[in-house]
Design a protein around this motif. Structure first.
Motif, PDB file in Angstrom:
ATOM      1  N   GLU A  68      51.235 -22.703-179.946  1.00  0.00           N
ATOM      2  CA  GLU A  68      50.920 -21.912-181.127  1.00  0.00           C
ATOM      3  C   GLU A  68      49.655 -22.467-181.773  1.00  0.00           C
ATOM      4  OE1 GLU A  68      53.723 -23.525-184.615  1.00  0.00           O
ATOM      5  OE2 GLU A  68      54.775 -23.329-182.681  1.00  0.00           O
ATOM      6  N   ILE A  69      48.934 -21.605-182.447  1.00  0.00           N
ATOM      7  CA  ILE A  69      47.718 -21.980-183.155  1.00  0.00           C
ATOM      8  C   ILE A  69      48.047 -22.147-184.642  1.00  0.00           C
ATOM      9  CG2 ILE A  69      45.357 -21.324-183.738  1.00  0.00           C
ATOM     10  CD1 ILE A  69      45.751 -21.889-180.775  1.00  0.00           C
ATOM     11  N   VAL A  70      47.545 -23.202-185.247  1.00  0.00           N
ATOM     12  CA  VAL A  70      47.751 -23.422-186.683  1.00  0.00           C
ATOM     13  C   VAL A  70      46.394 -23.552-187.357  1.00  0.00           C
ATOM     14  CG1 VAL A  70      50.021 -24.478-186.413  1.00  0.00           C
ATOM     15  CG2 VAL A  70      47.974 -25.929-186.377  1.00  0.00           C
ATOM     16  N   ASP A  71      46.331 -23.152-188.646  1.00  0.00           N
ATOM     17  CA  ASP A  71      45.086 -23.301-189.385  1.00  0.00           C
ATOM     18  C   ASP A  71      45.097 -24.609-190.162  1.00  0.00           C
ATOM     19  OD1 ASP A  71      46.391 -22.959-191.876  1.00  0.00           O
ATOM     20  OD2 ASP A  71      45.991 -20.802-191.892  1.00  0.00           O
ATOM     21  N   ILE A  72      44.002 -24.893-190.809  1.00  0.00           N
ATOM     22  CA  ILE A  72      43.808 -26.209-191.408  1.00  0.00           C
ATOM     23  C   ILE A  72      44.761 -26.478-192.576  1.00  0.00           C
ATOM     24  CG2 ILE A  72      42.049 -25.565-193.127  1.00  0.00           C
ATOM     25  CD1 ILE A  72      40.483 -28.105-192.059  1.00  0.00           C
ATOM     26  N   ASN A  73      45.245 -25.421-193.193  1.00  0.00           N
ATOM     27  CA  ASN A  73      46.162 -25.600-194.322  1.00  0.00           C
ATOM     28  C   ASN A  73      47.633 -25.470-193.915  1.00  0.00           C
ATOM     29  OD1 ASN A  73      44.131 -25.964-196.382  1.00  0.00           O
ATOM     30  ND2 ASN A  73      43.661 -23.775-196.145  1.00  0.00           N
ATOM     31  N   GLY A  74      47.880 -25.281-192.628  1.00  0.00           N
ATOM     32  CA  GLY A  74      49.258 -25.157-192.158  1.00  0.00           C
ATOM     33  C   GLY A  74      49.544 -26.086-190.997  1.00  0.00           C
TER      34      GLY A  74
ATOM     35  N   TRP B 207      40.848 -34.708-190.907  1.00  0.00           N
ATOM     36  CA  TRP B 207      39.480 -34.881-190.430  1.00  0.00           C
ATOM     37  C   TRP B 207      38.734 -33.548-190.459  1.00  0.00           C
ATOM     38  CZ3 TRP B 207      36.186 -38.423-190.514  1.00  0.00           C
ATOM     39  CH2 TRP B 207      35.008 -38.357-189.760  1.00  0.00           C
ATOM     40  N   GLY B 208      39.440 -32.466-190.199  1.00  0.00           N
ATOM     41  CA  GLY B 208      38.824 -31.158-190.313  1.00  0.00           C
ATOM     42  C   GLY B 208      38.341 -30.879-191.730  1.00  0.00           C
ATOM     43  N   LYS B 209      39.073 -31.381-192.725  1.00  0.00           N
ATOM     44  CA  LYS B 209      38.673 -31.185-194.125  1.00  0.00           C
ATOM     45  C   LYS B 209      37.484 -32.072-194.489  1.00  0.00           C
ATOM     46  CE  LYS B 209      43.281 -29.658-195.444  1.00  0.00           C
ATOM     47  NZ  LYS B 209      44.576 -29.982-196.078  1.00  0.00           N
ATOM     48  N   VAL B 210      37.374 -33.214-193.846  1.00  0.00           N
ATOM     49  CA  VAL B 210      36.179 -34.046-194.032  1.00  0.00           C
ATOM     50  C   VAL B 210      34.972 -33.333-193.415  1.00  0.00           C
ATOM     51  CG1 VAL B 210      35.048 -36.213-193.395  1.00  0.00           C
ATOM     52  CG2 VAL B 210      37.440 -36.229-194.134  1.00  0.00           C
ATOM     53  N   LYS B 211      35.149 -32.813-192.211  1.00  0.00           N
ATOM     54  CA  LYS B 211      34.069 -32.120-191.492  1.00  0.00           C
ATOM     55  C   LYS B 211      34.060 -30.647-191.884  1.00  0.00           C
ATOM     56  CE  LYS B 211      32.043 -34.008-188.622  1.00  0.00           C
ATOM     57  NZ  LYS B 211      30.788 -34.808-188.672  1.00  0.00           N
ATOM     58  N   ASP B 212      33.915 -30.387-193.174  1.00  0.00           N
ATOM     59  CA  ASP B 212      34.068 -29.023-193.654  1.00  0.00           C
ATOM     60  C   ASP B 212      32.860 -28.132-193.368  1.00  0.00           C
ATOM     61  OD1 ASP B 212      32.350 -30.212-195.450  1.00  0.00           O
ATOM     62  OD2 ASP B 212      33.616 -29.891-197.204  1.00  0.00           O
ATOM     63  N   ASP B 213      31.840 -28.686-192.730  1.00  0.00           N
ATOM     64  CA  ASP B 213      30.740 -27.837-192.268  1.00  0.00           C
ATOM     65  C   ASP B 213      30.997 -27.347-190.840  1.00  0.00           C
ATOM     66  OD1 ASP B 213      30.509 -30.465-191.393  1.00  0.00           O
ATOM     67  OD2 ASP B 213      28.317 -30.412-191.283  1.00  0.00           O
ATOM     68  N   TRP B 214      32.125 -27.720-190.258  1.00  0.00           N
ATOM     69  CA  TRP B 214      32.586 -27.206-188.965  1.00  0.00           C
ATOM     70  C   TRP B 214      33.788 -26.298-189.207  1.00  0.00           C
ATOM     71  CZ3 TRP B 214      31.483 -29.619-183.838  1.00  0.00           C
ATOM     72  CH2 TRP B 214      30.467 -30.586-183.888  1.00  0.00           C
TER      73      TRP B 214
ATOM     74  N   GLY C 158      44.113 -25.877-184.939  1.00  0.00           N
ATOM     75  CA  GLY C 158      44.982 -26.800-184.227  1.00  0.00           C
ATOM     76  C   GLY C 158      45.856 -26.062-183.223  1.00  0.00           C
ATOM     77  N   VAL C 159      46.240 -26.772-182.168  1.00  0.00           N
ATOM     78  CA  VAL C 159      47.148 -26.228-181.160  1.00  0.00           C
ATOM     79  C   VAL C 159      48.376 -27.132-181.100  1.00  0.00           C
ATOM     80  CG1 VAL C 159      47.429 -25.473-178.776  1.00  0.00           C
ATOM     81  CG2 VAL C 159      45.139 -25.492-179.799  1.00  0.00           C
ATOM     82  N   ILE C 160      49.542 -26.527-181.086  1.00  0.00           N
ATOM     83  CA  ILE C 160      50.804 -27.254-180.936  1.00  0.00           C
ATOM     84  C   ILE C 160      51.503 -26.751-179.689  1.00  0.00           C
ATOM     85  CG2 ILE C 160      53.109 -27.666-181.914  1.00  0.00           C
ATOM     86  CD1 ILE C 160      51.891 -27.451-184.690  1.00  0.00           C
ATOM     87  N   CYS C 161      51.975 -27.690-178.871  1.00  0.00           N
ATOM     88  CA  CYS C 161      52.752 -27.346-177.677  1.00  0.00           C
ATOM     89  C   CYS C 161      54.183 -27.831-177.867  1.00  0.00           C
ATOM     90  CB  CYS C 161      52.121 -27.984-176.439  1.00  0.00           C
ATOM     91  SG  CYS C 161      53.025 -27.642-174.905  1.00  0.00           S
ATOM     92  N   ARG C 162      55.157 -26.926-177.703  1.00  0.00           N
ATOM     93  CA  ARG C 162      56.575 -27.265-177.876  1.00  0.00           C
ATOM     94  C   ARG C 162      57.338 -27.032-176.573  1.00  0.00           C
ATOM     95  NH1 ARG C 162      57.628 -27.249-183.534  1.00  0.00           N
ATOM     96  NH2 ARG C 162      56.086 -26.061-184.736  1.00  0.00           N
TER      97      ARG C 162
END
Length: 343
Positions: free
Chosen positions: A4-10, A32-39, A43-47
């Motif tokens: 599943e794909i997740v966003d930076i706030n989830g 780290w994504g929030k630090v690199k906020d110009d990118w 996220g990907v989760i595998c279950r």
């Protein structure tokens, strides 16, 4: 198995998994994504079929100027067992699918796997990844050569006594001269930035902004520390460290050209190592050194400094690229070459 794909706030589950997995890394978090906020970031989760997380991957997205294409970069990812080919492939496949939304032309990874791990290298090769040409210097996105102390439940006394005698002596010199190390908030980011500016000019490397350092401290909260060394009540050196899961990393550091005789850098390292010990971590990571161990190399002093703390010298497998759109990759390469010539 499913992804599943997740966003930076989830990404709470993703971050929690990276914190408890032995191969986790702070660069593989939404923080780290929030630090690199110009990118961009996803996220990907595998279950597995029971819903248990088997692996994760945090992906940064950078649009290439003057093209419609994006580069996908999973710094120190993915997070899974080194020999878990099924999970690795599912994470990569999910990222490739998501990357279609962004016209992604490549996926870059640089997992901190030792270079002699042939199983992992075989898995990446079968998945189509091409290793970047080996470089002995700092040409990769992340450090290829590092020193790491394996803490493994050892006490402060045991680790301190393992240092080279000169390093133990220099820690004591700093204490004898009254050097005081303080853990500071991001309010001291300007002091740290000024020290980093002087260090960068002296040692010829580019530095980040004060706001960037402050952002790391604020975003990671209690898992990031700014250590400042004071002598006669003036800041003379500083380091920034990050703790995540079972590791503490020495991330940035610098010192004034004056007062180096009171050895603040040795005491700063010892304080960060003690943080790793107190936190029950398995590893203290000094991060990068040059792989060129010739004593005539201008970077040999950095190697000698870190080596004296008696860590393990490790070479990682390095950067690997999965080209998703060969034609687009050629366009990007040409675009980058033009920009380089203009500069």
């Amino acid at each position: 198995m499913r992804t599943e794909i997740v966003d930076i706030n989830g990404a709470g589950e993703l971050d929690a998994f990276t914190a408890r997995h032995p191969n986790g890394h702070f660069l593989q978090t939404s923080l780290w994504g929030k630090v690199k906020d110009d990118w961009g970031w996803f996220g990907v989760i595998c279950r597995d079929d029971g819903g248990e997380i088997k692996g994760t991957m945090a992906v940064l997205l950078r649009k290439i100027t003057a093209t419609p294409y994006h580069m996908m970069y999973a710094p120190r990812g993915p997070v899974c067992d080194f020999d878990d080919e099924e999970t690795f492939n599912l994470l990569i496949d999910a990222a490739k699918q998501e990357g279609k939304k962004y016209k992604a032309y490549e996926l870059k990874i640089d997992k901190d796997v030792p270079s002699d791990n042939e199983v992992y290298k075989g898995i990446t090769s079968k998945a189509g990844f091409i290793p970047k040409e080996r470089s002995l210097d700092f040409d990769d996105f992340q450090c290829r050569f590092v020193f790491r102390i394996n803490i493994d439940g050892r006490s402060e006394d045991e680790i301190f006594s393992s240092f080279a005698s000169k390093h133990r002596y220099n820690v004591r010199v700093a204490l004898k001269h009254g050097v005081e190390v303080k853990i500071c908030s991001s309010e001291k980011k300007e002091d740290f930035f000024e020290i980093m500016q002087i260090t960068g000019e002296r040692d010829n490397f580019a530095i980040r902004s004060a706001d960037y350092f402050g952002k790391i401290l604020d975003v990671f909260g209690e898992n990031a520390r700014l250590y400042m060394a004071y002598y006669e009540e003036k800041p003379i050196a500083g380091t920034l460290a990050v703790r995540w899961g079972n590791k503490v990393w020495y991330f940035y550091g610098g010192s004034l050209s004056s007062h180096r005789n009171v050895m603040p850098n040795y005491l700063l390292q010892w304080e960060m190592i003690k943080w790793a010990i107190e936190s029950g971590c398995d590893i203290y990571d000094f991060r990068g050194v040059s792989g060129n161990l010739d004593e005539s190399n201008p970077l040999y002093g950095l190697y000698r400094f870190k080596k004296g703390f008696n860590g393990d010298f490790i070479e990682f497998a390095g950067e690997m690229d999965l080209i998703l759109k060969p034609a687009a990759a050629k366009i990007v390469a040409a675009s980058q070459e033009i920009k380089k010539k203009i500069r």
